[in-house]
Design an enzyme around this catalytic site. Structure first.
Site, short mmCIF file in Angstrom:
data_model
loop_
_atom_site.label_atom_id
_atom_site.label_comp_id
_atom_site.label_asym_id
_atom_site.label_seq_id
_atom_site.Cartn_x
_atom_site.Cartn_y
_atom_site.Cartn_z
N ASP A 8 0.03 6.97 -3.78
CA ASP A 8 -1.01 6.53 -4.71
C ASP A 8 -1.30 7.54 -5.80
O ASP A 8 -1.37 7.19 -6.99
CB ASP A 8 -2.31 6.26 -3.94
CG ASP A 8 -2.32 4.89 -3.28
OD1 ASP A 8 -1.38 4.11 -3.49
OD2 ASP A 8 -3.28 4.61 -2.53
N HIS A 54 0.85 -1.18 0.00
CA HIS A 54 0.00 0.00 0.00
C HIS A 54 0.89 1.24 0.00
O HIS A 54 2.11 1.15 0.19
CB HIS A 54 -0.94 0.01 1.20
CG HIS A 54 -2.15 -0.87 1.02
ND1 HIS A 54 -3.13 -0.57 0.09
CD2 HIS A 54 -2.54 -2.02 1.61
CE1 HIS A 54 -4.07 -1.51 0.13
NE2 HIS A 54 -3.73 -2.40 1.05
#
Length: 386
Positions: free
Chosen positions: A169, A139
């Protein structure tokens, strides 16, 4: 705050006429596809039956605005063929699977480029398509950790501060994917140009974002420890300070002329320790902090209003749309009773807009089947609902 859109999918924006297939995923892939949709591309999201399983209400998933959705089960016998029919008519495909998954599903780069040699095949991953960690789960926090970016954020002697998932991200991932896709699309449309695969890895993009810091580090202008530098909270005139009501003001007058205005308005112009003496930075920080605690955030906002002191109130997500400057620019808009950031950047000749709300899984099957000339989509939809 502006209200925008009429629900139409008529072409608009600089990417009008560009067709994008998005294989449904989470995080940076959908955001990248949304950005392309904001800029006018016809983005068709291929959703899986049953959804992604994250529990997010599709009606409020703003990263799916301005798109259309069809349902295709890629594990069904007809699934890959239906997606390849879409690919044949597309300019771009975006997927965010682990390496090898798209290939096993029958929609990897080789299969897609065989059907459409001009296709730009965008791959969004955290670790990239190769390397020792390529097959591993991850992540945002892990990706920004190994690139050194996370180490710079927060106070010295405390754990690094997690910047939501914006840095990895979306900045290191989505935006680099979009840049890569648009560059590859330009190449594909030049004489003799062909399609290609764009390998966008969050670790690559995030590392790239630290370029200036690496230059400063090698020039001796940056210390490789948190909270010790001009731009990482170590400097007393580049940071945030608590106000009397428990809110915060952001301070950043790096240039001397701006700093002079800042200290004058703050009321410490004659007594502030020399900012050029790093040994007195802690003392200067204490003086600045003490002054900010004497008034509320609203009061300090009024004090610095109209100045070049480079001071701004720290607003919450719910407060930000109502800031006078952002409201005047319609930086946030309302569509379908959902407040959301407006498309960015802005274009003088081909303005972008929010013209439809979040795509509901499978809701646009008939329209896409007709517009793209893929009648098999209707059969696929029946198969996934039986």
């Amino acid at each position: 705050m502006a209200t925008t859109g009429n629900g139409s999918h008529a072409p608009r924006g600089p990417l009008a006429g560009v067709r994008v297939v998005e294989l449904a995923g989470i995080g940076p892939g959908p955001f990248a596809a949304m950005l392309l949709a904001d800029l006018g591309a016809d983005v068709v999201r291929v959703d899986r039956p049953g959804g992604a399983g994250l529990g997010i209400d599709p009606a409020r998933d703003l990263t799916n605005r301005n798109k259309r959705s069809v349902l295709v089960d890629l594990k069904a016998a007809s699934g890959p063929g239906t997606v390849l029919d879409l690919v044949e008519r597309a300019d771009v495909l975006i997927e965010g699977y682990r390496p090898g998954v798209a290939e096993r599903l029958g929609v990897g780069p080789d299969a897609c480029l065989a059907r459409n040699p001009q296709l730009v095949y965008g791959r969004m991953t955290g670790w990239g398509q190769d390397g020792p960690l390529a097959e591993r789960a991850g992540h945002d926090i892990a990706y920004i950790a190994v690139t050194g970016a996370l180490s710079m954020i927060g106070k010295p002697g405390e754990p690094p501060t997690v910047p939501a998932n914006l840095l990895g991200d979306y900045a290191g991932g989505s935006l680099y994917l979009v840049v890569g896709v648009l560059a590859a699309l330009q190449h594909a449309r030049t004489p003799g140009g062909r399609g290609q695969v764009v390998d966008a890895a969050i670790v690559d993009g995030t590392a790239h974002l630290t370029m200036m810091i690496h230059g400063m580090l090698q020039a001796g202008g940056w210390q490789d420890r948190r909270g010790s530098n001009l731009l990482d909270g170590g400097c007393p005139f580049y940071g945030s300070y608590e106000t009397a009501d428990g809110e915060y003001m952001a301070v950043g007058p790096l240039e001397k002329r701006f700093y002079a205005e800042f200290t004058e308005l703050l009321g410490i112009g004659e007594t502030a320790p020399d900012r050029g003496d790093i040994a007195r930075w802690d003392e200067l920080r204490s003086v600045v902090a003490a002054r900010f605690r004497t008034r509320t955030r609203t009061e300090w906002t009024e004090v610095f209003d109209g100045s070049d002191a480079c001071v701004a109130p720290v607003l919450s997500l719910r407060e930000a749309p109502h800031h006078p400057h952002l409201a005047a620019r319609s930086t946030f808009v309302e569509h379908g009773a959902l407040t959301q950031p407006a498309p960015a950047p802005r274009f003088s000749a081909t303005p972008a807009s929010v013209h439809s709300g979040p795509a509901q899984p499978g809701a646009d099957t008939d329209a896409v089947a007709a517009d793209w000339g893929v009648p098999a989509l209707r059969t696929t939809r029946k198969d996934t609902t039986d």
